[in-house]
Motif scaffolding. Structure first.
Motif, PDB file in Angstrom:
ATOM      1  N   MET A  97       0.829  -1.212   0.000  1.00 20.01           N
ATOM      2  CA  MET A  97       0.000   0.000   0.000  1.00 20.01           C
ATOM      3  C   MET A  97       0.856   1.251   0.000  1.00 20.01           C
ATOM      4  O   MET A  97       1.904   1.290   0.629  1.00 20.01           O
ATOM      5  N   ASP A  98       0.366   2.303  -0.686  1.00 19.73           N
ATOM      6  CA  ASP A  98       1.040   3.598  -0.631  1.00 19.73           C
ATOM      7  C   ASP A  98       0.740   4.264   0.705  1.00 19.73           C
ATOM      8  O   ASP A  98      -0.313   4.040   1.290  1.00 19.73           O
ATOM      9  N   ALA A  99       1.651   5.122   1.129  1.00 24.64           N
ATOM     10  CA  ALA A  99       1.482   5.787   2.415  1.00 24.64           C
ATOM     11  C   ALA A  99       0.481   6.927   2.348  1.00 24.64           C
ATOM     12  O   ALA A  99       0.022   7.422   3.363  1.00 24.64           O
ATOM     13  N   ASP A 100       0.127   7.368   1.132  1.00 24.25           N
ATOM     14  CA  ASP A 100      -0.663   8.589   1.012  1.00 24.25           C
ATOM     15  C   ASP A 100      -2.173   8.364   1.012  1.00 24.25           C
ATOM     16  O   ASP A 100      -2.937   9.268   0.680  1.00 24.25           O
ATOM     17  N   LEU A 101      -2.602   7.139   1.353  1.00 25.59           N
ATOM     18  CA  LEU A 101      -4.032   6.775   1.386  1.00 25.59           C
ATOM     19  C   LEU A 101      -4.703   6.844   0.014  1.00 25.59           C
ATOM     20  O   LEU A 101      -5.917   6.929  -0.084  1.00 25.59           O
ATOM     21  N   GLN A 102      -3.889   6.814  -1.046  1.00 26.17           N
ATOM     22  CA  GLN A 102      -4.481   6.740  -2.389  1.00 26.17           C
ATOM     23  C   GLN A 102      -4.924   5.319  -2.685  1.00 26.17           C
ATOM     24  O   GLN A 102      -5.659   5.081  -3.630  1.00 26.17           O
ATOM     25  N   ASP A 103      -4.437   4.381  -1.897  1.00 27.75           N
ATOM     26  CA  ASP A 103      -4.893   3.001  -2.001  1.00 27.75           C
ATOM     27  C   ASP A 103      -5.871   2.821  -0.855  1.00 27.75           C
ATOM     28  O   ASP A 103      -5.456   2.651   0.286  1.00 27.75           O
ATOM     29  N   ALA A 160      -3.638  -0.235 -13.381  1.00 26.76           N
ATOM     30  CA  ALA A 160      -3.305  -1.156 -12.295  1.00 26.76           C
ATOM     31  C   ALA A 160      -2.419  -0.435 -11.282  1.00 26.76           C
ATOM     32  O   ALA A 160      -1.504   0.289 -11.651  1.00 26.76           O
ATOM     33  N   ARG A 161      -2.727  -0.618 -10.016  1.00 22.41           N
ATOM     34  CA  ARG A 161      -1.916  -0.020  -8.959  1.00 22.41           C
ATOM     35  C   ARG A 161      -0.984  -1.093  -8.419  1.00 22.41           C
ATOM     36  O   ARG A 161      -1.143  -2.279  -8.707  1.00 22.41           O
ATOM     37  N   ASP A 162      -0.032  -0.651  -7.617  1.00 18.40           N
ATOM     38  CA  ASP A 162       0.789  -1.654  -6.944  1.00 18.40           C
ATOM     39  C   ASP A 162       0.042  -2.204  -5.729  1.00 18.40           C
ATOM     40  O   ASP A 162       0.510  -3.103  -5.059  1.00 18.40           O
ATOM     41  N   GLU A 204      -7.401  11.361  -4.214  1.00 22.75           N
ATOM     42  CA  GLU A 204      -6.198  12.198  -4.181  1.00 22.75           C
ATOM     43  C   GLU A 204      -5.430  11.997  -2.884  1.00 22.75           C
ATOM     44  O   GLU A 204      -6.010  11.618  -1.877  1.00 22.75           O
ATOM     45  N   ARG A 205      -4.120  12.231  -2.944  1.00 23.11           N
ATOM     46  CA  ARG A 205      -3.314  11.937  -1.749  1.00 23.11           C
ATOM     47  C   ARG A 205      -3.689  12.856  -0.583  1.00 23.11           C
ATOM     48  O   ARG A 205      -4.060  13.998  -0.774  1.00 23.11           O
ATOM     49  N   VAL A 206      -3.571  12.316   0.665  1.00 22.12           N
ATOM     50  CA  VAL A 206      -4.010  13.074   1.841  1.00 22.12           C
ATOM     51  C   VAL A 206      -3.064  14.200   2.213  1.00 22.12           C
ATOM     52  O   VAL A 206      -3.470  15.252   2.672  1.00 22.12           O
TER      53      VAL A 206
HETATM   54 MG    MG Z   1       0.230   8.630  -4.436  1.00 17.92          MG
END
Ligand code: MG
Ligand code: UDP
Length: 312
Positions: A97-103, A160-162, A204-206
């Motif tokens: 998961m990305d840290a920015d809550l985009q996932d 596709a996301r990671d 969008e990122r937090v």
């Molecule tokens: Mg991001």
């Protein structure tokens, strides 16, 4: 007790603001019992951040013994971060998961339910829109995916996301790919296994800002093509072949014309154009060849994918 362990792998580069929010979001879900089917483990990877990401790691891991972290000696890129995180993970299931809550963490229960049935080895996600992204970037991205799927045998999906959850089997398969040029979308597609796709709308990122400039993405796309397809090399050969054919036809035309009409010396401008065109194509093809050679060169050095400064 056969409760499964879920490892959450989070690659972080300058995420001092976003990471605590991310951690809170997961803990919130856990409290609400949404992650009840599993025990949790966290693996945070600090990809050579210039801010206080590492201090944030230390602080969080002092509170919560389930948090492990790795800090790199410099920035090695998200791909290296993912690799390190997977290596350190011990869970039966692993989610990146990305840290920015985009996932969106809200998808975790659904992912768990699919993977828990044992029917799938991997639950992957894709964004169905590219809201909040410059239009040209989206256009290039779509063209890139279309091209990529034509010329490579890795199944690379647009959007596709990671962000994906995998069983240990898939994690081991990915770890077995020790290449230095890690194009993770290609790697995930290349390993195969039974994949379930979930879709979501772009978020969008937090906090903080994206680390991708257009230029960085462009280079990334070229790297992806070189890593998962040899089509450009074939294209170079075909170019060469066509040029030879054209030249051959011209030779015959010129010989016949000279025999019939004699040899008036003209046509220098067209000659210059042809020389420029042909030498341009030659340089282009050499460039393509060089790109592959350069990648091969880097692979043969067998350098480590990342170097660790500190870990816990
Ligand atoms: Mg991001
Ligand atoms: N990231 C990383 N190393 C890098 C660049 C990014 O570990 O060199 C991490 C970043 O901290 C984030 C994730 O990869 O958790 C996705 O990055 P970002 O949000 O900038 O990309 P985007 O979501 O815009 O594609």
């Amino acid at each position: 007790m056969d409760k499964k362990l879920l490892t959450i792998v989070v690659p972080c580069y300058n995420e001092q603001e976003a990471l605590p929010l991310f951690y809170q979001a997961i803990i919130e879900m856990e409290k609400n019992g949404e992650l009840a089917p599993v025990d949790l483990e966290f693996v945070f990877v600090d990809d050579g951040s210039r801010d206080n990401t590492l201090e944030v790691f230390r602080g969080l891991s002092a509170q919560d013994s389930r948090i492990h972290y790795v800090s790199f000696s410099r920035n090695f890129g998200k791909e290296a971060g993912i690799y390190a995180g997977l290596e350190k993970s011990t869970g039966d299931y692993v989610v990146i998961m990305d840290a920015d809550l985009q996932d969106p963490p809200a998808m975790l229960p659904e992912m768990l339910s699919y993977i828990g049935t044992g029917e799938y080895d991997c639950v992957a996600t894709r964004r169905v829109d590219r809201k909040g992204e410059p239009p040209i970037r989206s256009w290039f991205a779509r063209k890139f995916y279309r091209l990529m799927n034509k010329i490579s045998n890795a199944d690379i999906v647009d959007g596709a996301r990671d962000y994906q959850m995998m069983t240990r089997k898939v994690v081991d398969a990915i770890l077995a790919m020790k290449e230095y040029n890690r194009f993770s979308k290609g790697i995930f597609g290349w390993v195969g296994f039974r994949r379930k796709w979930l879709e979501f709308e772009n978020v969008e990122r937090v906090a903080g800002e994206t680390k991708w400039s257009f230029w960085k993405l462009f280079i990334y796309a070229i790297d992806g093509i070189v890593a998962f397809s040899t089509a450009p090399l074939i294209m170079a050969s075909i170019f060469g072949l066509i040029m030879c054919l054209v030249a051959f036809i011209f030779i015959i035309v010129i010989i016949v014309r000279t025999m019939i009409f004699g040899d008036p010396t003209n046509g220098w401008p067209s000659m210059v154009c042809i020389i420029l065109l042909v030498s341009g194509i030659q340089l282009l093809c050499m460039g393509i060849l060089g790109e592959y050679l350069a990648k091969t060169y880097l692979e043969t050095k067998n350098r480590p994918i990342y170097l660790v400064q500190e870990e816990k």
